[in-house]
Structures are given as C-alpha cells and as structure tokens.
Design a protein around this motif. Structure first.
Motif, PDB file in Angstrom:
ATOM      1  N   HIS A 150       0.830  -1.213   0.000  1.00 53.16           N
ATOM      2  CA  HIS A 150       0.000   0.000   0.000  1.00 53.16           C
ATOM      3  C   HIS A 150       0.862   1.260   0.000  1.00 53.16           C
ATOM      4  O   HIS A 150       0.530   2.250  -0.663  1.00 53.16           O
ATOM      5  N   ILE A 151       1.965   1.234   0.717  1.00 53.67           N
ATOM      6  CA  ILE A 151       2.814   2.417   0.875  1.00 53.67           C
ATOM      7  C   ILE A 151       3.680   2.676  -0.347  1.00 53.67           C
ATOM      8  O   ILE A 151       3.786   3.811  -0.817  1.00 53.67           O
ATOM      9  N   ASP A 152       4.302   1.638  -0.886  1.00 58.48           N
ATOM     10  CA  ASP A 152       5.319   1.800  -1.917  1.00 58.48           C
ATOM     11  C   ASP A 152       4.745   2.444  -3.179  1.00 58.48           C
ATOM     12  O   ASP A 152       3.751   1.966  -3.738  1.00 58.48           O
ATOM     13  N   SER A 153       5.363   3.530  -3.621  1.00 51.86           N
ATOM     14  CA  SER A 153       4.854   4.273  -4.784  1.00 51.86           C
ATOM     15  C   SER A 153       4.833   3.421  -6.046  1.00 51.86           C
ATOM     16  O   SER A 153       3.958   3.588  -6.901  1.00 51.86           O
ATOM     17  N   ASP A 154       5.788   2.516  -6.175  1.00 51.28           N
ATOM     18  CA  ASP A 154       5.842   1.643  -7.354  1.00 51.28           C
ATOM     19  C   ASP A 154       5.082   0.338  -7.144  1.00 51.28           C
ATOM     20  O   ASP A 154       5.004  -0.487  -8.069  1.00 51.28           O
ATOM     21  N   GLY A 155       4.558   0.141  -5.929  1.00 53.77           N
ATOM     22  CA  GLY A 155       3.860  -1.106  -5.634  1.00 53.77           C
ATOM     23  C   GLY A 155       4.796  -2.293  -5.562  1.00 53.77           C
ATOM     24  O   GLY A 155       4.368  -3.444  -5.665  1.00 53.77           O
ATOM     25  N   LYS A 156       6.106  -2.013  -5.381  1.00 52.63           N
ATOM     26  CA  LYS A 156       7.102  -3.078  -5.331  1.00 52.63           C
ATOM     27  C   LYS A 156       7.969  -2.922  -4.075  1.00 52.63           C
ATOM     28  O   LYS A 156       9.118  -2.465  -4.146  1.00 52.63           O
ATOM     29  N   PRO A 157       7.433  -3.270  -2.910  1.00 53.64           N
ATOM     30  CA  PRO A 157       8.218  -3.135  -1.676  1.00 53.64           C
ATOM     31  C   PRO A 157       9.468  -4.000  -1.708  1.00 53.64           C
ATOM     32  O   PRO A 157       9.477  -5.061  -2.346  1.00 53.64           O
ATOM     33  N   HIS A 158      10.507  -3.551  -1.030  1.00 52.29           N
ATOM     34  CA  HIS A 158      11.753  -4.322  -0.949  1.00 52.29           C
ATOM     35  C   HIS A 158      11.599  -5.399   0.114  1.00 52.29           C
ATOM     36  O   HIS A 158      11.402  -5.099   1.290  1.00 52.29           O
ATOM     37  N   GLN A 159      11.678  -6.658  -0.306  1.00 55.41           N
ATOM     38  CA  GLN A 159      11.557  -7.783   0.619  1.00 55.41           C
ATOM     39  C   GLN A 159      12.928  -8.114   1.187  1.00 55.41           C
ATOM     40  O   GLN A 159      13.839  -8.515   0.461  1.00 55.41           O
ATOM     41  N   LEU A 160      13.078  -7.932   2.488  1.00 58.33           N
ATOM     42  CA  LEU A 160      14.360  -8.190   3.133  1.00 58.33           C
ATOM     43  C   LEU A 160      14.642  -9.693   3.149  1.00 58.33           C
ATOM     44  O   LEU A 160      13.765 -10.498   3.475  1.00 58.33           O
ATOM     45  N   LYS A 161      15.856 -10.063   2.792  1.00 54.47           N
ATOM     46  CA  LYS A 161      16.206 -11.479   2.710  1.00 54.47           C
ATOM     47  C   LYS A 161      16.753 -11.990   4.043  1.00 54.47           C
ATOM     48  O   LYS A 161      17.196 -11.211   4.904  1.00 54.47           O
ATOM     49  N   PHE A 162      16.728 -13.307   4.210  1.00 54.74           N
ATOM     50  CA  PHE A 162      17.372 -13.942   5.358  1.00 54.74           C
ATOM     51  C   PHE A 162      18.872 -14.038   5.079  1.00 54.74           C
ATOM     52  O   PHE A 162      19.303 -14.041   3.924  1.00 54.74           O
ATOM     53  N   LEU A 163      19.660 -14.119   6.136  1.00 50.36           N
ATOM     54  CA  LEU A 163      21.095 -14.284   5.973  1.00 50.36           C
ATOM     55  C   LEU A 163      21.408 -15.684   5.447  1.00 50.36           C
ATOM     56  O   LEU A 163      20.703 -16.649   5.765  1.00 50.36           O
ATOM     57  N   THR A 164      22.463 -15.794   4.668  1.00 56.10           N
ATOM     58  CA  THR A 164      22.932 -17.113   4.243  1.00 56.10           C
ATOM     59  C   THR A 164      23.621 -17.783   5.436  1.00 56.10           C
ATOM     60  O   THR A 164      23.885 -17.147   6.460  1.00 56.10           O
ATOM     61  N   ASN A 165      23.930 -19.069   5.304  1.00 61.85           N
ATOM     62  CA  ASN A 165      24.621 -19.775   6.390  1.00 61.85           C
ATOM     63  C   ASN A 165      25.970 -19.131   6.707  1.00 61.85           C
ATOM     64  O   ASN A 165      26.334 -18.969   7.882  1.00 61.85           O
ATOM     65  N   ASN A 166      26.711 -18.771   5.647  1.00 59.93           N
ATOM     66  CA  ASN A 166      28.018 -18.150   5.860  1.00 59.93           C
ATOM     67  C   ASN A 166      27.880 -16.774   6.520  1.00 59.93           C
ATOM     68  O   ASN A 166      28.680 -16.410   7.395  1.00 59.93           O
TER      69      ASN A 166
END
Length: 431
Positions: free
Chosen positions: A307-323
């Motif tokens: 709803h907020i994002d002007s482009d309708g494409k929010p940045h999805q934060l990723k999980f950390l890799t094992n390393n």
C-alpha cells in the motif's frame, strides 16, 4: 484488538445460534439458557469491542485478560456443544427400542449439558463484573492523565556488526537517489528480527545521501501508534520550542511540518509502521514539492508495504545465508579476535540452526562464551532454542510475544497446536 474480539465473541455467538436453530427439541430449559447466554455474550462483546477501539487497547492488560478469558470460555462452550451434538446423533441413530431403554442415560447427559451452559453463563457474568470498572475507564477515559500514550522506545542497533546487507543497502540507495522529482514512498518489508531497522540505519547514515538531501529525519512509529506525538517528534527536528504546538490539532501540526519542509529536498524514515490506517494518517504531513524528496518506510506486513510503496514493489528483506549467519555470530562472540578452529564446526551448526534470522543469532551470541570448550558449544548446537527462549533474553522474548499478541485468534490456535509437534518434523497436508 477489535478483530480479535469479533473472532472470539462472534464465533461463539454464531455457533450458539446454529445450535438453537438445529436443535428445536431441546430438553425443557436448555434452549432458554443458551438464548440467555447468547444475549449476554452479544452485550459483553459490544462493550469489549468498544473498548478495543481505544488507541491503547493492544497494550491494556485488563482488556487482554478479559479477551483471553472469553477465548478460553469459547473453547469450553464449543466442547459442550460438540459433546451434545455427538450424543444426540448417537441416540438418534439407534432403534426406537434402544432409544427408549437408554432414554434416562441420554437425558441425564443432556441435563449435564444444561448445567455446563449455566456454568459458562456465570463465567461470562463474572468476567464482565471483574473487569467492568477498568473497561469502562478505557472506553470513557483512555488516558487518565490526559496525555497521549508514549510510543515504545526505538530498538538499539549496533551498526559495526552489520553483516549481509551491503547489496540490499545499494538497491535501496539507488531507489532513493534515482527516479522522478515527485515525492516517492519506498517500503522495506520483513519479519520481526530480520534486520529492517539495521538496514535502514545503514542507508540513513550513508554520506552520499546525507549530502544529497537537505533535510534528513528519522521517526520511530511502532505499534503503539500516536499521530500527535509523531508529528511533534518531526517538528522537534526543526525547533526546540515545541510548546507552542501542543494545543494545535493534528491537521494543523501536519501543515506546520509541510511549512518547515518547504521547497527543500527531504529524506524521512518512518520506522516500524503497522497498519494501512496508521500510514494514511501520517502521510498527509509529507507534501510533494517536486524536489525528489523520499520517504522510506519499514514494516513487517505485506499489505502495508504494498500500500505504501509508490511503485507497488516493496523491498523484501532477505534472510542471511549460512556463511553470513556464521560471520555475524563470530563477530558478536569474538569481536576482533579470531575464532579458534575447534569452535568453527559447532559454531557453524549453531548459526545454521538460527535459520538466517539476525536477532536469533545476536541472542545466542550473547550467551556463548568464547572461552568455552568445543563440547559446550556442541550442546548448544544440538538444541539452541532453549537458549533463545530463555526469558532473560528480553529482546527476543518480547519480540516473539509482540508478534504473538498481534496474531488473529484463529492463528493463535494454530500456534498452540504446533507445540505438540517435534522440532523439524515434516507435516503432511491433510493430516
């Protein structure tokens, strides 16, 4: 909170209505008891719903307790209704002779149901009586001292230990610097403990951005939403004399913010926005001055982020890799020292078990001793979750508690059910 009240009281009321409609031939007295219970539930439910509209309802212990008691009562009422339905079906499926022979036993069970309904009705009355004064105060006098509820303290972020966010920071930075001159809203979405605030702090303190934008402001919103305090917080970045604003309406405060922002290119962070409604109440303060201004918003909710994002494409934060998880764990435990080789294997196992969640890694790192033996680390590696779940680790415990409190009531039931399954057990659909 209002949705939870609806789910708890509404579901029970609906079940009772169906129960009465489908069982017109109840033993004398039971139908009346159920209808009285239904009336009491609707009345008390309306009171709870009214109280739940208060801005501080989610943090009100009395209301939480009342709703939780009603939730337990709902379960007991469902059990009583289910028992009756089963007994009636079993009795109806028997032949006429058997029904007559077993009539005394059957009606004894039905009368037992009547007593259970009466007991539940008394419990509703007691819950209502025990909490009457506090709930009425919540409805009629939400803030005894007349002051708005203070928001929660912003989380503390240690930027020197940031791991795995370099590429994500670059992506967000590009969206902030590039694009049109129109005011643009950019959202970052991620589950609790994934590092939304950490990433945003990295971006906010970037020297290029600080130089590019004339005005930079950080605002912590939180679930304990109070628009007035948030507007006053923003204004305090422009002037220390905020007393003159205290008697102004929220709308006037938003106009004052727009005046201070003026024609300058501004960058504002709104950290931890919880609902679409909250955001719609806040965004009126940000004018489109056609200077390439940007507002960066963090949230844990997909609907809010979209709803907020002007482009309708929010940045999805990723999980950390094992390393990356192991790198963060080693940084937290050993700081600038090198990890002994004999602790690397159990350390990596611990990191993997954290499933890429930074907060889980930070909590475990807080209880690991760099001088411990390999066997001691292996014990933690076998099952790190008692360490995470220890209530002394308040940051993680409170975060999980906060997430649980915000779940719809039907998902709370699912959460309780999952307790009965072993860790990492595969659940097959339909079982």
């Amino acid at each position: 909170m209002a949705a939870i009240v609806d789910a708890v009281v509404g579901d029970l009321a609906t079940q009772l209505v169906h129960f009465v409609e489908e069982n017109a031939s109840l033993t004398v007295g039971i139908k009346g008891e159920i209808e009285e219970l239904l009336t009491d539930l609707k009345t008390f439910g309306a009171i709870l719903k009214q109280a739940s509209k208060n801005e501080g309802a989610n943090d009100n212990d009395v209301l939480k307790d009342a709703v939780e008691n009603m939730r337990n009562l709902k379960t007991d009422a469902e059990d009583a209704i289910s028992k009756y339905t089963v007994e009636k079906r079993k009795h109806k499926d028997k032949g006429i002779v058997m029904r007559k022979l077993e009539a005394p036993v059957y009606y004894a069970k039905v009368n037992g149901l009547a007593k259970e309904i009466q007991a539940i009705k008394k419990r509703v009355a007691k819950i209502r009586q025990d909490n009457a004064q506090a709930i009425q105060e919540l409805i009629h006098n939400p803030n005894r001292d007349g002051q708005p509820t203070l928001p929660r303290m912003a989380p503390v972020v240690e930027e020197e230990d940031v791991v795995g966010f370099a590429e994500e920071a670059r992506v967000i930075k590009n969206r902030l610097i590039n694009g049109s001159d129109n005011l643009t809203f950019i959202s970052i979405k991620g589950m609790a403990g994934l590092g939304k605030t950490t990433l945003t702090k990295m971006v906010y303190k970037d020297r290029d951005l600080q130089h590019d934008f004339f005005t930079c402001i950080w605002v912590y919103v939180s679930r304990t939403f109070n628009r007035r305090l948030i507007f006053l917080d923003i204004l305090s970045n422009f002037t220390k004399e905020t007393k003159k604003f205290h008697d102004m309406t929220d709308e006037t405060l938003s106009e004052k913010i727009q005046e201070f922002l003026g024609d300058n290119k501004y960058f504002i962070v709104m950290d931890d926005v919880w609902t679409v409604k909250d955001w719609d109440c806040l965004k009126i303060a940000f004018s489109n001055n056609k200077k390439g201004s940007r507002v960066l918003v963090t949230t844990r909710h997909e609907k809010v982020a979209s709803h907020i994002d002007s482009d309708g494409k929010p940045h999805q934060l990723k999980f950390l890799t094992n390393n990356e998880s192991w790198e963060l764990l080693a940084k937290k435990v050993f700081r600038k020292e090198r990890c002994p080789s004999f602790l690397e294997t159990p350390g990596m196992c611990i990191a993997i078990k954290c499933k890429g969640l930074p907060l889980a890694i930070v909590v475990i790192a807080g209880v690991l001793d760099k001088n411990s033996t390999a066997n001691e680390w292996k014990k933690v590696a076998e099952d790190p979750f008692p360490v995470i779940g220890n209530q002394e680790n308040q940051s993680y415990y409170e975060l999980v508690k906060l997430s649980y409190d915000h779940l719809p009531v039907h998902l709370k039931d699912c959460f309780y059910t999952l307790v009965f399954f072993l860790l990492d057990m595969r659940l097959m659909p339909g079982n």
